[in-house]
Enzyme design. Structure first.
Site, mmCIF file in Angstrom:
data_model
loop_
_atom_site.group_PDB
_atom_site.id
_atom_site.type_symbol
_atom_site.label_atom_id
_atom_site.label_comp_id
_atom_site.label_asym_id
_atom_site.label_seq_id
_atom_site.Cartn_x
_atom_site.Cartn_y
_atom_site.Cartn_z
ATOM 1 N N GLY A 1 0.917 -1.458 -0.171
ATOM 2 C CA GLY A 1 -0.208 0.243 -0.342
ATOM 3 C C GLY A 1 1.072 1.124 0.018
ATOM 4 O O GLY A 1 0.067 2.115 0.100
ATOM 5 N N SER B 1 2.512 2.666 -2.859
ATOM 6 C CA SER B 1 2.577 2.715 -4.580
ATOM 7 C C SER B 1 3.890 2.721 -4.636
ATOM 8 O O SER B 1 4.082 3.470 -5.453
ATOM 9 C CB SER B 1 2.064 4.303 -4.367
ATOM 10 O OG SER B 1 1.346 5.059 -3.773
ATOM 11 N N SER B 2 4.662 1.323 -4.912
ATOM 12 C CA SER B 2 5.401 1.365 -5.528
ATOM 13 C C SER B 2 5.133 1.126 -6.646
ATOM 14 O O SER B 2 6.206 1.107 -7.454
ATOM 15 C CB SER B 2 6.214 -0.974 -5.127
ATOM 16 O OG SER B 2 4.778 -1.261 -4.962
ATOM 17 N N ASP C 1 -1.397 8.997 -6.283
ATOM 18 C CA ASP C 1 -0.319 7.864 -5.735
ATOM 19 C C ASP C 1 0.368 8.193 -6.691
ATOM 20 O O ASP C 1 1.509 9.133 -6.237
ATOM 21 C CB ASP C 1 -0.711 6.609 -5.861
ATOM 22 C CG ASP C 1 -1.587 5.899 -5.268
ATOM 23 O OD1 ASP C 1 -1.840 6.971 -4.285
ATOM 24 O OD2 ASP C 1 -1.696 5.138 -5.255
ATOM 25 N N TYR D 1 -11.226 -3.595 -5.013
ATOM 26 C CA TYR D 1 -11.683 -1.352 -5.084
ATOM 27 C C TYR D 1 -12.542 -1.166 -6.501
ATOM 28 O O TYR D 1 -13.099 -0.102 -6.498
ATOM 29 C CB TYR D 1 -9.667 -1.257 -5.942
ATOM 30 C CG TYR D 1 -9.677 0.422 -6.338
ATOM 31 C CD1 TYR D 1 -8.856 1.120 -5.008
ATOM 32 C CD2 TYR D 1 -9.606 1.084 -6.968
ATOM 33 C CE1 TYR D 1 -8.660 2.255 -5.182
ATOM 34 C CE2 TYR D 1 -9.360 1.855 -7.376
ATOM 35 C CZ TYR D 1 -8.865 3.178 -6.465
ATOM 36 O OH TYR D 1 -8.029 4.251 -6.714
HETATM 37 C C1 GLA Z 1 -4.811 3.393 -4.501
HETATM 38 C C2 GLA Z 1 -4.944 4.026 -5.125
HETATM 39 C C3 GLA Z 1 -5.094 5.327 -4.962
HETATM 40 C C4 GLA Z 1 -6.751 5.586 -4.079
HETATM 41 C C5 GLA Z 1 -5.705 5.125 -2.741
HETATM 42 C C6 GLA Z 1 -7.113 5.179 -1.848
HETATM 43 O O1 GLA Z 1 -3.607 3.768 -4.016
HETATM 44 O O2 GLA Z 1 -4.201 4.146 -6.361
HETATM 45 O O3 GLA Z 1 -5.889 6.266 -6.143
HETATM 46 O O4 GLA Z 1 -7.433 5.412 -4.407
HETATM 47 O O5 GLA Z 1 -6.016 3.528 -3.383
HETATM 48 O O6 GLA Z 1 -6.794 6.533 -1.775
#
Ligand code: GLA
Length: 391
Positions: free
Chosen positions: A132, A134-135, A180, A232
């Site tokens: 979680g 953002s790699s 991200d 998601y």
């Molecule tokens: C992931 C998605 C983002 C965002 C988050 C939740 O990281 O890539 O765009 O929606 O979930 O906030």
């Protein structure tokens, strides 16, 4: 999980792999989000900060229509792709594995009419994957930035982030928002990025925790999350359905003050929960920004906890391990804590007095051991710089 950026080592790996010097070395960080979760695809507000952990890419331009990519983390060896063959169906998504991300960025830039071409690229990354953090955005943004430089595309950091989002949405096939990639491209050292995801206006908000005697821990539960597994996308579709029922362009347009009457118009309890989360979460971002602007950083703690409860109960994207980080950290004296990122596993953040951070980390680890959960991995997040050229 300490962060290390070593442009020299990545350049050396490039030389060994491809022979000759790279044209340059670039880096793009992972992120944590302080507040504003699942608001970015509702045109709402977010407040991420860049981690010191980055993807570092050494690259050299090539003019024969070929993209060669290699990752120090992936056991795939060099992946060679012909630019003319880049296609979301055959190369994108699961079929491409990690390679779909850089390939998708090149595809998105070209599809947008930009004259990006081939390259030899070697990546090293210390952004934990599936945590979680953002790699994938770090991989995308480092690629976009190096192509921007190698081909003189003249794109701003925010424009590059938008191309990366297109790559992820249309090539990889994950319907993520813009947070991200924008965080990785646009964050600056010592700041959180207050971003309006509708018009993409942003403000750098000073977030110097050390100066205030505070610490922000990131606790990776090691429960692997996968945004591509449909949950998601389901949440996103539910939010769009909520906006449709309420007759607004996006849930961002539902004023906090009219939330009770808006909820009364929604029959489906699942959609009601999604709407309640998004509208209250946008409000929490405002609360946090007001507190930070007033220098009252400690007081954001309860807002973080309220955000977690909303993600757990209304948006239903938490998991027992994330809930345990929050409850055990708060019980041990943390000022606040919440899951961060998409959820379904991954990481939580914990805001604590710096002097108590270590004891809180130990308390969380003990709670995990008592529950027979896999040991979490914890590090302190200091807001680092966004994507940049290193040499
Ligand atoms: C992931 C998605 C983002 C965002 C988050 C939740 O990281 O890539 O765009 O929606 O979930 O906030």
């Amino acid at each position: 999980m300490s962060a290390s950026i070593d442009a020299g080592a990545t350049a050396a790996a490039f030389r060994q792999l491809y022979g000759g010097e790279p044209d340059g070395v670039w880096a793009a960080p992972g992120r944590v989000n302080l507040i504003g979760e699942h608001t970015d695809y509702n045109d709402g507000f977010v407040m991420p900060l860049a981690l010191p952990h980055s993807t570092v890419a050494a690259a050299r331009r090539r003019d024969d229509g070929v993209l060669r990519i290699h990752s120090g983390d992936a056991p795939t060896g060099v992946v060679e792709l012909r630019i003319a063959d880049l296609d979301p169906v055959t190369v994108g998504g699961d079929r491409g594995g990690w390679a779909a991300y850089p390939a998708g960025v090149l595809w998105a830039l070209r599809r947008g009419g930009l004259d990006a071409g081939g390259a030899d690229i070697h990546y090293d990354s210390d952004v934990p994957t599936g945590a979680g953090l953002s790699s994938s955005a770090a991989l995308e943004v480092s690629t976009a930035l190096l192509l921007n430089d190698l081909y003189g595309l003249g794109q701003s950091a925010q424009q590059l982030a938008s191309w990366c989002q297109k790559a992820e949405n249309d090539f990889v096939g994950v319907p993520s928002g813009i947070m991200d990639q924008t965080a990785s491209a646009c964050c600056t050292e010592g700041h959180a990025l207050y971003l309006d995801t509708r018009d993409l206006t942003a403000r750098q908000v000073p977030f110097d925790l050390a100066a205030e005697g505070l610490s922000l821990l990131v606790v990776d539960t090691q429960v692997k999350h996968a945004l591509g597994d449909g949950e998601y996308a389901k949440r996103r579709a539910g939010c769009e359905e909520g906006a449709r029922i309420l007759g607004v362009r996006a849930l961002r347009d539902v004023p906090f003050g009219s939330l009770p009457s808006a909820l009364a118009r929604i029959d489906d309890p699942v959609i009601r929960g999604l709407v309640r989360h998004v509208v209250t979460e946008d409000r929490r971002v405002e609360e946090v920004i007001t507190l930070l602007d007033a220098g009252r950083t400690r007081e954001i703690g309860p807002v973080l906890v309220a955000g977690h409860e909303s993600l757990r109960d209304d948006f239903t994207v938490s998991c027992p391990e994330l809930d345990l980080v929050v409850s055990s950290a708060v019980a041990a004296g943390a000022l606040g804590a919440r899951m961060t990122g998409g959820g379904f596993g991954g990481s939580a953040i914990v805001l604590a007095e710096a002097s108590e951070a270590d004891a809180i980390r130990v308390a969380v680890e003990k709670a995990f051991a008592s529950a027979s959960y896999r040991a979490p991995r914890t590090f302190a997040a200091v807001p680092g710089p966004g994507a940049r050229r290193l040499r």
